[in-house]
Design a protein around this motif. Structure first.
Motif, mmCIF file in Angstrom:
data_model
loop_
_atom_site.group_PDB
_atom_site.id
_atom_site.type_symbol
_atom_site.label_atom_id
_atom_site.label_comp_id
_atom_site.label_asym_id
_atom_site.label_seq_id
_atom_site.Cartn_x
_atom_site.Cartn_y
_atom_site.Cartn_z
ATOM 1 N N TRP A 41 37.196 28.359 52.115
ATOM 2 C CA TRP A 41 37.443 28.006 50.724
ATOM 3 C C TRP A 41 36.164 27.476 50.083
ATOM 4 O O TRP A 41 35.530 26.556 50.595
ATOM 5 C CB TRP A 41 38.548 26.976 50.614
ATOM 6 N N THR A 42 35.810 28.055 48.940
ATOM 7 C CA THR A 42 34.581 27.692 48.241
ATOM 8 C C THR A 42 34.869 27.508 46.765
ATOM 9 O O THR A 42 35.424 28.412 46.127
ATOM 10 C CB THR A 42 33.519 28.803 48.417
ATOM 11 N N PRO A 43 34.526 26.361 46.185
ATOM 12 C CA PRO A 43 34.747 26.163 44.743
ATOM 13 C C PRO A 43 34.036 27.233 43.924
ATOM 14 O O PRO A 43 32.983 27.744 44.322
ATOM 15 C CB PRO A 43 34.144 24.778 44.486
ATOM 16 N N LEU A 44 34.596 27.554 42.778
ATOM 17 C CA LEU A 44 34.011 28.569 41.914
ATOM 18 C C LEU A 44 32.573 28.207 41.535
ATOM 19 O O LEU A 44 31.716 29.093 41.399
ATOM 20 C CB LEU A 44 34.867 28.730 40.654
ATOM 21 N N SER A 45 32.299 26.917 41.402
ATOM 22 C CA SER A 45 30.954 26.469 41.017
ATOM 23 C C SER A 45 29.915 26.775 42.083
ATOM 24 O O SER A 45 28.710 26.766 41.798
ATOM 25 C CB SER A 45 30.965 24.960 40.739
ATOM 26 N N ARG A 46 30.365 27.051 43.311
ATOM 27 C CA ARG A 46 29.429 27.351 44.396
ATOM 28 C C ARG A 46 29.446 28.833 44.774
ATOM 29 O O ARG A 46 28.930 29.218 45.818
ATOM 30 C CB ARG A 46 29.760 26.489 45.621
ATOM 31 N N ILE A 47 30.047 29.646 43.934
ATOM 32 C CA ILE A 47 30.019 31.102 44.099
ATOM 33 C C ILE A 47 29.111 31.667 43.010
ATOM 34 O O ILE A 47 29.222 31.286 41.843
ATOM 35 C CB ILE A 47 31.429 31.702 43.977
ATOM 36 N N ASP A 48 28.209 32.549 43.382
ATOM 37 C CA ASP A 48 27.297 33.125 42.400
ATOM 38 C C ASP A 48 28.090 33.709 41.231
ATOM 39 O O ASP A 48 29.065 34.422 41.437
ATOM 40 C CB ASP A 48 26.456 34.227 43.060
ATOM 41 N N PRO A 49 27.685 33.420 39.986
ATOM 42 C CA PRO A 49 28.423 33.919 38.815
ATOM 43 C C PRO A 49 28.573 35.436 38.776
ATOM 44 O O PRO A 49 29.479 35.957 38.124
ATOM 45 C CB PRO A 49 27.587 33.414 37.633
ATOM 46 N N ASP A 50 27.691 36.145 39.461
ATOM 47 C CA ASP A 50 27.804 37.600 39.466
ATOM 48 C C ASP A 50 29.021 38.078 40.259
ATOM 49 O O ASP A 50 29.459 39.224 40.060
ATOM 50 C CB ASP A 50 26.534 38.244 40.039
ATOM 51 N N MET A 51 29.584 37.225 41.128
ATOM 52 C CA MET A 51 30.779 37.637 41.857
ATOM 53 C C MET A 51 32.003 37.716 40.947
ATOM 54 O O MET A 51 32.682 38.735 40.920
ATOM 55 C CB MET A 51 31.032 36.697 43.044
ATOM 56 N N PRO A 52 32.314 36.664 40.183
ATOM 57 C CA PRO A 52 33.425 36.837 39.228
ATOM 58 C C PRO A 52 33.146 37.902 38.176
ATOM 59 O O PRO A 52 34.065 38.590 37.738
ATOM 60 C CB PRO A 52 33.584 35.442 38.601
ATOM 61 N N ARG A 53 31.888 38.059 37.790
ATOM 62 C CA ARG A 53 31.563 39.127 36.837
ATOM 63 C C ARG A 53 31.856 40.495 37.443
ATOM 64 O O ARG A 53 32.376 41.387 36.766
ATOM 65 C CB ARG A 53 30.098 39.032 36.430
ATOM 66 N N ALA A 54 31.528 40.664 38.719
ATOM 67 C CA ALA A 54 31.812 41.938 39.390
ATOM 68 C C ALA A 54 33.309 42.162 39.498
ATOM 69 O O ALA A 54 33.792 43.292 39.341
ATOM 70 C CB ALA A 54 31.165 41.954 40.772
ATOM 71 N N ALA A 55 34.062 41.090 39.761
ATOM 72 C CA ALA A 55 35.515 41.217 39.839
ATOM 73 C C ALA A 55 36.082 41.629 38.485
ATOM 74 O O ALA A 55 36.984 42.475 38.408
ATOM 75 C CB ALA A 55 36.132 39.901 40.300
ATOM 76 N N ILE A 56 35.576 41.032 37.417
ATOM 77 C CA ILE A 56 36.023 41.398 36.068
ATOM 78 C C ILE A 56 35.660 42.847 35.770
ATOM 79 O O ILE A 56 36.480 43.612 35.250
ATOM 80 C CB ILE A 56 35.397 40.445 35.027
ATOM 81 N N ALA A 57 34.428 43.238 36.117
ATOM 82 C CA ALA A 57 33.982 44.605 35.854
ATOM 83 C C ALA A 57 34.804 45.622 36.624
ATOM 84 O O ALA A 57 35.128 46.694 36.107
ATOM 85 C CB ALA A 57 32.502 44.752 36.217
ATOM 86 N N GLY A 58 35.163 45.294 37.859
ATOM 87 C CA GLY A 58 35.855 46.260 38.699
ATOM 88 C C GLY A 58 37.360 46.234 38.619
ATOM 89 O O GLY A 58 38.019 47.261 38.826
ATOM 90 N N GLU A 59 37.923 45.058 38.292
ATOM 91 C CA GLU A 59 39.363 44.901 38.392
ATOM 92 C C GLU A 59 40.076 44.619 37.065
ATOM 93 O O GLU A 59 41.232 44.984 36.906
ATOM 94 C CB GLU A 59 39.687 43.761 39.376
ATOM 95 N N ASP A 60 39.407 43.937 36.133
ATOM 96 C CA ASP A 60 40.154 43.425 34.988
ATOM 97 C C ASP A 60 39.192 43.059 33.853
ATOM 98 O O ASP A 60 38.864 41.893 33.666
ATOM 99 C CB ASP A 60 40.960 42.198 35.426
ATOM 100 N N ALA A 61 38.772 44.045 33.084
ATOM 101 C CA ALA A 61 37.772 43.825 32.036
ATOM 102 C C ALA A 61 38.250 42.859 30.955
ATOM 103 O O ALA A 61 37.434 42.227 30.277
ATOM 104 C CB ALA A 61 37.385 45.156 31.398
#
Length: 224
Positions: free
Chosen positions: A51-71
């Motif tokens: 488990w890793t807080p969102l603040s410690r995950i590179d911002p490009d990871m949620p951006r990639a999830a948005i780009a690939g899964e849910d724009a």
């Protein structure tokens, strides 16, 4: 008849209270385990998660999830009706099955329910989606999603995926690495983010190109 209705009312009320408490608890504590993880254990696989807080995950990871899964993740309220309608039309043509679930719906399913279809599970998924959109908000939804989404056989979350595929923390993912993890998400038991070939390579490269667009156009504004 009155007794049966009263019993039904009590059952429904109990479910509502229990689900509200469950969602409220997960709003502040890490999700410890899921039904999908249980399925891996029953199938003889180990489970790796961190488990890793969102603040410690590179911002490009949620951006990639948005780009690939849910724009439209930041602009919808749990359901992207255009995507759902588009997926239904696509599938009706007999082509490769495509889903229309949002990240919120996937998070609700992963955190509280089981994999598979059926009207009952879909109804429960819709209920829990409404609850997490109301109680958690977008940042918590993305945080939970990036921690419990299956990213490989027995591997769950962005941190575990980063360690498995790239041997470093999710805090330092490159856009390409984040995109490759996102490309694995729809079929994590059949795809690998390391040295991908075929569809995974093409999809990963496509998502990597979109990561910058997500940032520039503010499609991740609800996470900033």
């Amino acid at each position: 008849m009155f007794t049966a209705l009263r019993l039904l009312f009590k059952i429904v009320l109990g479910f509502v209270v229990l689900s509200l408490a469950w969602v409220g608890l997960y709003a502040i504590v890490p999700v410890p385990f899921t039904m999908t993880m249980m399925g891996d254990l029953v199938g003889g696989h180990s489970v790796t998660k961190d488990w890793t807080p969102l603040s410690r995950i590179d911002p490009d990871m949620p951006r990639a999830a948005i780009a690939g899964e849910d724009a439209h993740f930041c602009s919808h309220h749990g359901f992207d009706w255009r995507a759902i309608a588009g997926a239904a039309a696509h599938n009706a043509e007999g082509r490769r099955i495509r889903g229309g679930s949002t990240i919120s719906q996937q998070t609700a399913k992963n955190a509280f329910l089981f994999q598979g279809g059926g009207y009952l599970r879909k109804a429960l998924e819709a209920w829990f989606t409404l609850l997490i959109e109301t109680i958690w908000g977008k940042q918590r939804i993305m945080e939970v999603y990036l921690n419990i989404a299956e990213t490989g056989i027995g591997t769950y979350g962005a941190e575990a995926a980063a360690q498995r595929y790239f041997h470093h923390s999710a805090a330092t993912l490159t856009p390409v690495e984040a995109a490759r993890i996102a490309a694995v998400l729809p079929l994590p038991k059949k795809r690998e983010a390391v040295a991908p070939t075929g569809f995974v390579r093409r999809r990963g490269n496509q998502i990597a190109r979109y990561v910058g667009a997500v940032r520039r156009t503010g499609l991740d504004s609800c996470l900033r």
